[in-house]
Design a protein around this motif. Structure first.
Motif, PDB file in Angstrom:
ATOM      1  N   ALA A  85       0.833  -1.201   0.000  1.00 63.30           N
ATOM      2  CA  ALA A  85       0.000   0.000   0.000  1.00 63.30           C
ATOM      3  C   ALA A  85       0.869   1.252   0.000  1.00 63.30           C
ATOM      4  O   ALA A  85       2.066   1.212   0.295  1.00 63.30           O
ATOM      5  CB  ALA A  85      -0.928  -0.016   1.211  1.00 63.30           C
ATOM      6  N   LYS A  86       0.257   2.361  -0.319  1.00 65.43           N
ATOM      7  CA  LYS A  86       0.977   3.625  -0.348  1.00 65.43           C
ATOM      8  C   LYS A  86       1.107   4.258   1.041  1.00 65.43           C
ATOM      9  O   LYS A  86       1.942   5.145   1.236  1.00 65.43           O
ATOM     10  CB  LYS A  86       0.262   4.613  -1.276  1.00 65.43           C
ATOM     11  N   ILE A  87       0.295   3.832   1.979  1.00 65.53           N
ATOM     12  CA  ILE A  87       0.297   4.406   3.323  1.00 65.53           C
ATOM     13  C   ILE A  87       0.153   3.281   4.332  1.00 65.53           C
ATOM     14  O   ILE A  87      -0.443   2.235   4.045  1.00 65.53           O
ATOM     15  CB  ILE A  87      -0.832   5.458   3.465  1.00 65.53           C
ATOM     16  N   LEU A 145       0.078  -7.918   9.046  1.00 66.18           N
ATOM     17  CA  LEU A 145      -1.251  -8.174   8.497  1.00 66.18           C
ATOM     18  C   LEU A 145      -2.267  -8.588   9.567  1.00 66.18           C
ATOM     19  O   LEU A 145      -3.420  -8.128   9.521  1.00 66.18           O
ATOM     20  CB  LEU A 145      -1.149  -9.240   7.403  1.00 66.18           C
ATOM     21  N   PRO A 146      -1.922  -9.432  10.550  1.00 70.85           N
ATOM     22  CA  PRO A 146      -2.924  -9.773  11.575  1.00 70.85           C
ATOM     23  C   PRO A 146      -3.413  -8.567  12.373  1.00 70.85           C
ATOM     24  O   PRO A 146      -4.601  -8.488  12.711  1.00 70.85           O
ATOM     25  CB  PRO A 146      -2.185 -10.775  12.476  1.00 70.85           C
ATOM     26  N   PHE A 147      -2.555  -7.629  12.649  1.00 75.71           N
ATOM     27  CA  PHE A 147      -2.954  -6.434  13.396  1.00 75.71           C
ATOM     28  C   PHE A 147      -3.868  -5.537  12.542  1.00 75.71           C
ATOM     29  O   PHE A 147      -4.795  -4.909  13.076  1.00 75.71           O
ATOM     30  CB  PHE A 147      -1.725  -5.656  13.847  1.00 75.71           C
ATOM     31  N   ILE A 148      -3.629  -5.506  11.250  1.00 78.54           N
ATOM     32  CA  ILE A 148      -4.496  -4.723  10.365  1.00 78.54           C
ATOM     33  C   ILE A 148      -5.891  -5.345  10.304  1.00 78.54           C
ATOM     34  O   ILE A 148      -6.913  -4.639  10.359  1.00 78.54           O
ATOM     35  CB  ILE A 148      -3.874  -4.628   8.959  1.00 78.54           C
ATOM     36  N   VAL A 149      -5.935  -6.667  10.213  1.00 80.03           N
ATOM     37  CA  VAL A 149      -7.233  -7.357  10.179  1.00 80.03           C
ATOM     38  C   VAL A 149      -7.975  -7.162  11.499  1.00 80.03           C
ATOM     39  O   VAL A 149      -9.206  -6.972  11.519  1.00 80.03           O
ATOM     40  CB  VAL A 149      -7.018  -8.845   9.862  1.00 80.03           C
ATOM     41  N   GLY A 150      -7.244  -7.178  12.612  1.00 83.46           N
ATOM     42  CA  GLY A 150      -7.874  -6.948  13.920  1.00 83.46           C
ATOM     43  C   GLY A 150      -8.475  -5.545  14.028  1.00 83.46           C
ATOM     44  O   GLY A 150      -9.595  -5.374  14.546  1.00 83.46           O
ATOM     45  N   SER A 182     -16.083   5.113  11.232  1.00 82.86           N
ATOM     46  CA  SER A 182     -15.825   3.668  11.268  1.00 82.86           C
ATOM     47  C   SER A 182     -15.944   3.054   9.875  1.00 82.86           C
ATOM     48  O   SER A 182     -15.135   2.186   9.490  1.00 82.86           O
ATOM     49  CB  SER A 182     -16.806   2.987  12.223  1.00 82.86           C
ATOM     50  N   ALA A 183     -16.927   3.483   9.089  1.00 83.02           N
ATOM     51  CA  ALA A 183     -17.057   2.972   7.720  1.00 83.02           C
ATOM     52  C   ALA A 183     -15.854   3.366   6.864  1.00 83.02           C
ATOM     53  O   ALA A 183     -15.341   2.558   6.071  1.00 83.02           O
ATOM     54  CB  ALA A 183     -18.350   3.498   7.104  1.00 83.02           C
ATOM     55  N   ALA A 184     -15.392   4.608   7.025  1.00 80.08           N
ATOM     56  CA  ALA A 184     -14.213   5.045   6.267  1.00 80.08           C
ATOM     57  C   ALA A 184     -12.972   4.245   6.653  1.00 80.08           C
ATOM     58  O   ALA A 184     -12.149   3.884   5.780  1.00 80.08           O
ATOM     59  CB  ALA A 184     -13.975   6.533   6.500  1.00 80.08           C
ATOM     60  N   MET A 185     -12.833   3.925   7.949  1.00 81.33           N
ATOM     61  CA  MET A 185     -11.671   3.146   8.385  1.00 81.33           C
ATOM     62  C   MET A 185     -11.739   1.711   7.889  1.00 81.33           C
ATOM     63  O   MET A 185     -10.702   1.100   7.584  1.00 81.33           O
ATOM     64  CB  MET A 185     -11.571   3.174   9.907  1.00 81.33           C
ATOM     65  N   ILE A 186     -12.946   1.162   7.775  1.00 85.60           N
ATOM     66  CA  ILE A 186     -13.068  -0.190   7.209  1.00 85.60           C
ATOM     67  C   ILE A 186     -12.585  -0.196   5.757  1.00 85.60           C
ATOM     68  O   ILE A 186     -11.873  -1.113   5.322  1.00 85.60           O
ATOM     69  CB  ILE A 186     -14.529  -0.676   7.321  1.00 85.60           C
ATOM     70  N   CYS A 187     -12.986   0.820   5.003  1.00 84.36           N
ATOM     71  CA  CYS A 187     -12.511   0.928   3.616  1.00 84.36           C
ATOM     72  C   CYS A 187     -10.986   1.084   3.559  1.00 84.36           C
ATOM     73  O   CYS A 187     -10.322   0.491   2.687  1.00 84.36           O
ATOM     74  CB  CYS A 187     -13.196   2.104   2.939  1.00 84.36           C
ATOM     75  N   PHE A 188     -10.428   1.851   4.472  1.00 83.87           N
ATOM     76  CA  PHE A 188      -8.981   2.058   4.487  1.00 83.87           C
ATOM     77  C   PHE A 188      -8.237   0.763   4.812  1.00 83.87           C
ATOM     78  O   PHE A 188      -7.262   0.405   4.127  1.00 83.87           O
ATOM     79  CB  PHE A 188      -8.622   3.145   5.503  1.00 83.87           C
ATOM     80  N   TYR A 189      -8.685   0.049   5.845  1.00 79.30           N
ATOM     81  CA  TYR A 189      -8.031  -1.216   6.200  1.00 79.30           C
ATOM     82  C   TYR A 189      -8.167  -2.237   5.063  1.00 79.30           C
ATOM     83  O   TYR A 189      -7.231  -3.022   4.805  1.00 79.30           O
ATOM     84  CB  TYR A 189      -8.619  -1.768   7.491  1.00 79.30           C
ATOM     85  N   SER A 190      -9.296  -2.247   4.389  1.00 78.87           N
ATOM     86  CA  SER A 190      -9.476  -3.175   3.262  1.00 78.87           C
ATOM     87  C   SER A 190      -8.498  -2.849   2.135  1.00 78.87           C
ATOM     88  O   SER A 190      -7.928  -3.749   1.495  1.00 78.87           O
ATOM     89  CB  SER A 190     -10.909  -3.100   2.746  1.00 78.87           C
ATOM     90  N   TYR A 191      -8.298  -1.559   1.903  1.00 82.47           N
ATOM     91  CA  TYR A 191      -7.328  -1.161   0.873  1.00 82.47           C
ATOM     92  C   TYR A 191      -5.919  -1.620   1.228  1.00 82.47           C
ATOM     93  O   TYR A 191      -5.186  -2.136   0.363  1.00 82.47           O
ATOM     94  CB  TYR A 191      -7.365   0.361   0.706  1.00 82.47           C
ATOM     95  N   VAL A 192      -5.522  -1.461   2.492  1.00 85.29           N
ATOM     96  CA  VAL A 192      -4.169  -1.860   2.895  1.00 85.29           C
ATOM     97  C   VAL A 192      -3.989  -3.369   2.757  1.00 85.29           C
ATOM     98  O   VAL A 192      -2.947  -3.855   2.272  1.00 85.29           O
ATOM     99  CB  VAL A 192      -3.888  -1.398   4.342  1.00 85.29           C
ATOM    100  N   SER A 195      -3.895  -4.415  -0.958  1.00 86.26           N
ATOM    101  CA  SER A 195      -2.684  -3.936  -1.634  1.00 86.26           C
ATOM    102  C   SER A 195      -1.441  -4.725  -1.265  1.00 86.26           C
ATOM    103  O   SER A 195      -0.385  -4.533  -1.882  1.00 86.26           O
ATOM    104  CB  SER A 195      -2.455  -2.456  -1.321  1.00 86.26           C
ATOM    105  N   GLY A 196      -1.530  -5.591  -0.287  1.00 86.48           N
ATOM    106  CA  GLY A 196      -0.367  -6.395   0.104  1.00 86.48           C
ATOM    107  C   GLY A 196       0.243  -6.017   1.431  1.00 86.48           C
ATOM    108  O   GLY A 196       1.332  -6.481   1.757  1.00 86.48           O
ATOM    109  N   GLY A 197      -0.417  -5.181   2.212  1.00 85.17           N
ATOM    110  CA  GLY A 197       0.122  -4.791   3.516  1.00 85.17           C
ATOM    111  C   GLY A 197       0.869  -3.472   3.472  1.00 85.17           C
ATOM    112  O   GLY A 197       0.847  -2.741   2.471  1.00 85.17           O
ATOM    113  N   ASN A 198       1.532  -3.181   4.574  1.00 82.61           N
ATOM    114  CA  ASN A 198       2.283  -1.927   4.689  1.00 82.61           C
ATOM    115  C   ASN A 198       3.523  -1.946   3.791  1.00 82.61           C
ATOM    116  O   ASN A 198       4.132  -2.996   3.571  1.00 82.61           O
ATOM    117  CB  ASN A 198       2.721  -1.703   6.136  1.00 82.61           C
ATOM    118  N   PRO A 199       3.918  -0.801   3.266  1.00 84.45           N
ATOM    119  CA  PRO A 199       5.189  -0.748   2.521  1.00 84.45           C
ATOM    120  C   PRO A 199       6.363  -0.986   3.454  1.00 84.45           C
ATOM    121  O   PRO A 199       6.311  -0.631   4.632  1.00 84.45           O
ATOM    122  CB  PRO A 199       5.199   0.675   1.941  1.00 84.45           C
TER     123      PRO A 199
END
Length: 212
Positions: A85-87, A145-150, A182-192, A195-199
């Motif tokens: 991801a980019k961020i 990745l597990p922390f992002i999913v959490g 909360s909805a915006a953060m769900i979209c953000f976590y899904s994008y990360v 995209s393959g996780g954090n850069p």
């Protein structure tokens, strides 16, 4: 007359002897030339053969040098860039957790409702903890990745809870606001996650480029 004939015969014999001597002296030179000619021809042929060999070897080396200078790389040796991801997730995860935690504390101060305090501490503290752990794991170069999913799961629970509260109270603030965030953060976590996780960190990027 006899003396004149004797003189002429003596002169003729002398001329014939000289001619015979000259003929004998010329014959060794001819023999030497005849013997030297094959040797000179053989030396010339050897020089031509050596020159052709050197030219052929030089052409072979000239043809072989580009092949050595441009090695063919296998697909395994080519380093493919990793998708990411980019961020980072914690760039928004830590502020989101702090907002939920501070919202629960402020709600308890104004409403004196223990449920508001409990939900704020529970969800806000969990979001902060997961984001901080994700940051630490990312600095070590490991997958967070597990922390992002959490965090995404907690954001989904918060969205469901705030939507239920908004359906009863019809208040835009704070329930409607928390539901939208909360909805915006769900979209953000899904994008990360997609995209393959954090850069990766910059140190790991530079080491990977040097190794390649």
């Amino acid at each position: 007359m006899r003396t004149m004939a004797a003189g002429t015969t003596s002169q003729l014999s002398c001329f014939s002897a000289m001619n015979h001597h000259l003929h004998l002296s010329r014959r060794p030179s001819l023999l030497c030339k005849s013997t030297l000619r094959p040797k000179s021809l053989s030396i010339l042929a050897m020089s031509l053969e050596s020159g052709s060999k050197t030219k052929i070897s030089a052409s072979y080396t000239g043809d072989a040098s580009p092949a050595n200078s441009d090695p063919i790389l296998d697909d395994d040796q080519v380093v493919q860039p990793k998708r990411a991801a980019k961020i980072h997730d914690f760039c928004f995860g830590i502020p989101f957790g702090g907002m939920v935690l501070s919202g629960g504390l402020l709600g308890f101060v104004f409403t004196r409702n223990p449920a508001t305090l409990g939900s704020g501490i529970l969800f806000g503290g969990a979001l902060l903890a997961l984001s901080i752990f994700s940051l630490k794991i990312w600095r070590q170069g490991k997958s967070s990745l597990p922390f992002i999913v959490g965090q995404a799961a907690l954001a989904a629970v918060l969205l469901w809870k705030n939507l239920q509260t908004y359906a009863v109270t019809k208040k835009v603030f704070p329930t409607g606001f928390y539901a939208a965030v909360s909805a915006a953060m769900i979209c953000f976590y899904s994008y990360v996650v997609l995209s393959g996780g954090n850069p990766p960190p910059k140190k790991l990027k530079t080491s990977a480029t040097v190794a390649s």
